[in-house]
Design an enzyme around this catalytic site. Structure first.
Site, PDB file in Angstrom:
ATOM      1  N   ARG A  58       0.996  -1.046   0.369  1.00 27.01           N
ATOM      2  CA  ARG A  58       0.111  -0.121   0.170  1.00 27.01           C
ATOM      3  C   ARG A  58       0.796   1.224  -0.430  1.00 27.01           C
ATOM      4  O   ARG A  58       0.880   2.494  -0.904  1.00 27.01           O
ATOM      5  CB  ARG A  58      -0.407  -0.225   1.117  1.00 27.01           C
ATOM      6  CG  ARG A  58      -2.020  -1.004   1.623  1.00 27.01           C
ATOM      7  CD  ARG A  58      -2.496  -1.474   2.523  1.00 27.01           C
ATOM      8  NE  ARG A  58      -3.972  -2.566   2.306  1.00 27.01           N
ATOM      9  CZ  ARG A  58      -5.078  -2.297   2.426  1.00 27.01           C
ATOM     10  NH1 ARG A  58      -5.217  -0.770   3.138  1.00 27.01           N
ATOM     11  NH2 ARG A  58      -5.677  -2.807   2.167  1.00 27.01           N
ATOM     12  N   THR A  59       1.949   1.108   0.955  1.00 22.88           N
ATOM     13  CA  THR A  59       2.191   2.604   0.820  1.00 22.88           C
ATOM     14  C   THR A  59       3.252   3.060  -0.140  1.00 22.88           C
ATOM     15  O   THR A  59       3.448   3.882  -0.688  1.00 22.88           O
ATOM     16  CB  THR A  59       3.310   2.570   2.112  1.00 22.88           C
ATOM     17  OG1 THR A  59       2.208   2.621   3.754  1.00 22.88           O
ATOM     18  CG2 THR A  59       3.928   4.094   2.736  1.00 22.88           C
ATOM     19  N   LYS A  86      22.517 -10.716   1.096  1.00 21.77           N
ATOM     20  CA  LYS A  86      23.749 -10.912   0.373  1.00 21.77           C
ATOM     21  C   LYS A  86      25.031 -11.215   1.943  1.00 21.77           C
ATOM     22  O   LYS A  86      25.929 -10.933   1.847  1.00 21.77           O
ATOM     23  CB  LYS A  86      24.030 -10.811  -0.384  1.00 21.77           C
ATOM     24  CG  LYS A  86      23.635 -12.234  -1.662  1.00 21.77           C
ATOM     25  CD  LYS A  86      24.191 -11.340  -3.247  1.00 21.77           C
ATOM     26  CE  LYS A  86      23.366 -11.766  -4.049  1.00 21.77           C
ATOM     27  NZ  LYS A  86      23.088 -10.868  -4.835  1.00 21.77           N
ATOM     28  N   ARG A 108      11.364   2.659   3.746  1.00 20.81           N
ATOM     29  CA  ARG A 108      10.605   1.792   5.112  1.00 20.81           C
ATOM     30  C   ARG A 108      11.725   0.896   5.245  1.00 20.81           C
ATOM     31  O   ARG A 108      12.280   0.206   4.520  1.00 20.81           O
ATOM     32  CB  ARG A 108       9.746   1.152   4.312  1.00 20.81           C
ATOM     33  CG  ARG A 108       9.230   0.266   4.961  1.00 20.81           C
ATOM     34  CD  ARG A 108       7.984  -0.088   6.065  1.00 20.81           C
ATOM     35  NE  ARG A 108       6.941   1.159   5.820  1.00 20.81           N
ATOM     36  CZ  ARG A 108       5.472   0.564   5.522  1.00 20.81           C
ATOM     37  NH1 ARG A 108       5.361  -0.636   5.509  1.00 20.81           N
ATOM     38  NH2 ARG A 108       4.364   1.698   5.423  1.00 20.81           N
ATOM     39  N   HIS A 136       6.051   7.016  10.996  1.00 18.69           N
ATOM     40  CA  HIS A 136       5.407   6.699  10.206  1.00 18.69           C
ATOM     41  C   HIS A 136       4.411   8.194   9.500  1.00 18.69           C
ATOM     42  O   HIS A 136       3.210   8.471   9.581  1.00 18.69           O
ATOM     43  CB  HIS A 136       3.706   5.498   9.814  1.00 18.69           C
ATOM     44  CG  HIS A 136       3.490   4.662   8.621  1.00 18.69           C
ATOM     45  ND1 HIS A 136       3.969   5.750   7.272  1.00 18.69           N
ATOM     46  CD2 HIS A 136       3.073   4.153   8.473  1.00 18.69           C
ATOM     47  CE1 HIS A 136       3.651   5.161   6.163  1.00 18.69           C
ATOM     48  NE2 HIS A 136       2.879   4.193   6.302  1.00 18.69           N
TER      49      HIS A 136
END
Ligand SMILES: [Zn+2]
Lengths: 314, 422
Positions: A58-59, A86, A108, A136
């Site tokens: 969504r974001t 890795k 994020r 957020h």
């Protein structure tokens, strides 16, 4: 903690005026979104890197669309299939992306503070798209925007935030954002997921659901994570739904014009039922629309050139 | 016969609690005279004008990372940092790789340190094999090889029965159990103190009770068994109160505080943002906790001041806050930061050096730690020079200090380690 004016990693350092400026700009952006041709080329030639070290459809989609509506190009990077597995460090990954020349980084990450850490080490603006259980900011701003849209103002309102408070980056940004206005904030949730020390914030703690909801102009529901059960924070989702959800509740105790919000995705039959989400009080889908408008405003504020009056006329 | 005379200095006598302008005479690594006598030319003269002459600092809690993590620090760089910081002796924790749970590691550490002719190193061996908290190490053999105490530091001994037996068994060799006190279930995935700042920073918190509950358990076990218990890095008000209670009851317990817990609070962490050089375990606590630690220092509840010197490389620390390892270096900032406690009237200078030199030696049952005739010569000579602490001054391989850029007061002039002047 991020450079004021350069980054948007927290709502904490923003002034009321800063917030209002972004919300006003978002109002213009929303008008653009309602046009038949949704593109304004104000960020043409700019490249925005969406770095999602934690899955989020969504974001990420919302930021991606916001950038595209403004004419920017995007690089999308997600942790799966990346070099993170890795053993490459976060800083290394970001520096590599940076070498490709983006004008801003949207990030994020599951670690609280990760965008703060990066913001101090890169020259381009960093937008926090959610860091761990911390913040957020774009979600906080779109929530303010939505409330203001329905209530006409953010002052003089009673707002209740309910659910898994202490693990919610949305709750923290909501509180920081709302605190810049003359709002009365009430928190409601199980003691196990409330802040251990709530003293940094000017909030009331409700003891019962009724107390939490009856005077509220807006109810901001939070999503409960299933993991909380294993972490001993709630005995079961069923029990949580019974005491902290709005599902199958008589809602006549709510104010007649109270709105219901949720950052999504909803746990059906826990926080809310389908009836409520699709019902009259719900503004949840408008939150999604507003999310794009607010993110357009954020990106433009950070890397746009020129005044926003030009946007509405372009 | 090497004959050293330290002249014109102010000698700190920790046992009498006095400071006197006298000369100090050392022959063959032993203190032979403290008097106003002027040395004749058979003595090597060490001028200590405008300096304090203190019992040599004994930092009883360091991590030198050698063997196993030499990219962070090794015995050589660690001991050089100690010397530069005015530290004459260190006790090194066993969380190396391999863990110091067997005599070959203990012997390796001692031999390597002895060959360097720097500060002295006293190994602390593990309580349990591999620090796994399950089976006891060969404490008798380790003590014979030179281990001065036993600790699983970095980790608690979670099983109370294991702790009970460790206290009993170590007492056979008159060695303390040196305990890192933390209930791992309570601390969980916490990375900073749980409280105001964990709310503000959105970081998982470590409750003060995680430390206090374990201290309560262990002082009860020490009381029950009569085994000597030394408590590492006490950081909370509640911990100080429990230890004070235990001492009053005659339980054989001693305690230390790390200098960073006496200098910084969680507010400093907040101001620094998500800076991992402010991440340590136990975490930085509150103003109220610092005040309680100061009271504990003053009334003798807290016996020792240590660094918990924990080197971590840039690549270890330049990561997300929750991913970064706990710990900071401290050997070169111990002296000036400790002197702040004197400047702020929390301790007198003799009291301060009791915590820095005398008590650590007593806790570990080792001679030295006092400027007295007949004692081995461990001496720290320092002045009150003011300077800014820079990264370039750090001799440790790792530079993970939150004190870089601080204006400090108090610098080592020279140290004496028996017959060596460094
Ligand atoms: Zn420890």
């Amino acid at each position: 903690m991020g450079v004021p004016g350069k980054d948007l990693v927290s709502l904490g350092p923003l002034s009321r005026e800063d917030v209002e400026e972004i919300l006003d700009l978002a109002t213009e952006m929303k008008k653009i979104m309602q046009r038949p041709v949704k593109k304004v080329p104000v960020l043409r030639g700019k490249v925005i890197a969406n770095l999602f070290f934690e899955p989020s459809t969504r974001t990420r989609t919302s930021f991606d669309l916001a950038a595209k509506y403004l004419g920017a190009d995007t690089i999308n990077f997600s942790a799966s299939g990346s070099s993170i597995s890795k053993g490459e460090t976060l800083l290394d990954t970001v520096k590599n992306i940076l070498a490709m020349g983006p004008d801003a980084i949207v990030m994020r990450h599951k670690s609280s503070g990760a965008p703060f850490f990066i913001a101090e080490r890169v020259p381009v603006p960093v937008v926090n798209a959610g860091d761990g259980i911390n913040e957020h900011p774009s979600q906080g701003l779109l929530n303010l925007f939505t409330i203001r849209e329905y209530k006409g103002t953010l002052d003089g309102l009673k707002i209740t935030i309910m659910g898994d408070i202490s693990h919610s980056r949305v709750a923290r940004s909501d509180i920081l954002g709302l605190s810049k206005f003359d709002t009365e904030i009430t928190l409601f949730g199980p003691r196990t997921v409330m802040f251990h020390d709530v003293s940094p914030y000017k909030v009331k703690i409700a003891k019962t659901l009724e107390e939490a909801v009856k005077d509220a102009d807006a109810l901001m529901m939070l999503r409960i994570q299933r993991e909380r059960q294993a972490a001993l924070l709630i005995p079961s989702i069923r029990e949580y739904a019974r005491f902290y959800g709005l599902s199958h509740r008589k809602l006549d105790m709510l104010k007649s014009d109270a709105i219901i919000m949720h950052p999504g995705p909803v746990n059906w039959e826990v926080e809310l039922t389908q009836e409520l989400v699709y019902g009259d009080r719900s503004v949840i889908f408008n939150q999604v629309t507003n999310g794009v408008a607010v993110r357009m405003a954020i990106l433009y504020t950070l890397i746009g050139e020129g005044k926003y009056e030009e946007i509405s006329s372009s | 016969m090497k004959k050293l005379a330290v002249v014109n200095g102010k000698i700190i006598d920790v046992e009498k609690g006095s400071i006197l302008q006298k000369n100090l005479f050392i022959e063959d690594g032993k203190i032979v005279e403290v008097s106003e006598k002027e040395p004749d030319n058979s003595w090597e003269i060490l001028d200590a004008s405008d300096c304090y002459v203190a019992p040599g600092i004994f930092d009883m809690h360091v991590h030198l990372r050698d063997p196993g993590y030499e990219y962070k620090e090794d015995i050589n760089t660690g001991l050089r940092a100690a010397v530069e910081g005015g530290v004459t002796r260190v006790a090194a924790m066993p969380n190396t790789n391999p863990v110091n749970d067997n005599i070959s590691v203990t012997e390796y550490m001692i031999e390597k340190a002895e060959a360097l002719f720097l500060a002295e190193l006293y190994p602390i061996a593990a309580i349990t094999m591999g620090q796994k908290g399950e089976t006891l190490t060969e404490m008798g053999l380790l003590a014979e090889a030179g281990a001065v105490g036993f600790s699983d530091d970095g980790l608690p001994v979670e099983n109370a029965e294991v702790m009970r037996r460790a206290l009993e068994y170590a007492s056979l060799f008159d060695k303390p159990i040196i305990a890192h006190e933390e209930d791992k279930n309570l601390s969980g995935d916490g990375v900073i103190n749980e409280g105001r700042i964990s709310t503000l920073m959105g970081l998982p918190g470590i409750p003060s009770t995680a430390e206090e509950a374990m201290i309560a358990r262990d002082v009860l076990l020490a009381g029950y068994t009569g085994g000597k218990l030394h408590i590492c890095h006490v950081s909370t008000k509640g911990s100080v109160e429990i230890i004070r209670w235990a001492k009053k009851r005659g339980i054989p317990v001693t305690a230390e505080a790390a200098i960073h817990h006496l200098t910084l609070t969680e507010e400093d962490l907040y101001k620094a943002g998500y800076n991992t050089n402010f991440k340590m375990n136990p975490p930085l606590r509150t103003e109220e906790d610092i005040d309680a630690l100061y009271k504990g220092l003053a009334d003798g509840t807290i016996d020792a001041i240590v660094t918990d010197h924990a080197p971590h490389s840039k690549s270890d620390k330049e990561v997300e806050f929750d991913k970064a390892p706990f710990g900071i270096i401290g050997l070169q900032t111990l002296l000036p930061l400790s002197l702040r406690l004197w400047k702020e009237n929390i301790l007198t200078l003799p009291e301060l050096f009791k915590k820095l030199a005398y008590n650590p030696a007593r806790i570990l049952n080792i001679p030295g730690g006092s400027i007295k005739v007949g004692e081995p010569a461990y001496i720290t000579v320092f002045n009150m020079e003011k300077y800014t602490f820079t990264e370039g001054m750090i001799l440790s391989k790792s530079k993970n200090s939150p004190f870089i850029g601080w204006k400090l007061e108090g610098k080592k002039k020279f140290i004496i380690v028996k017959d060596k002047v460094l």
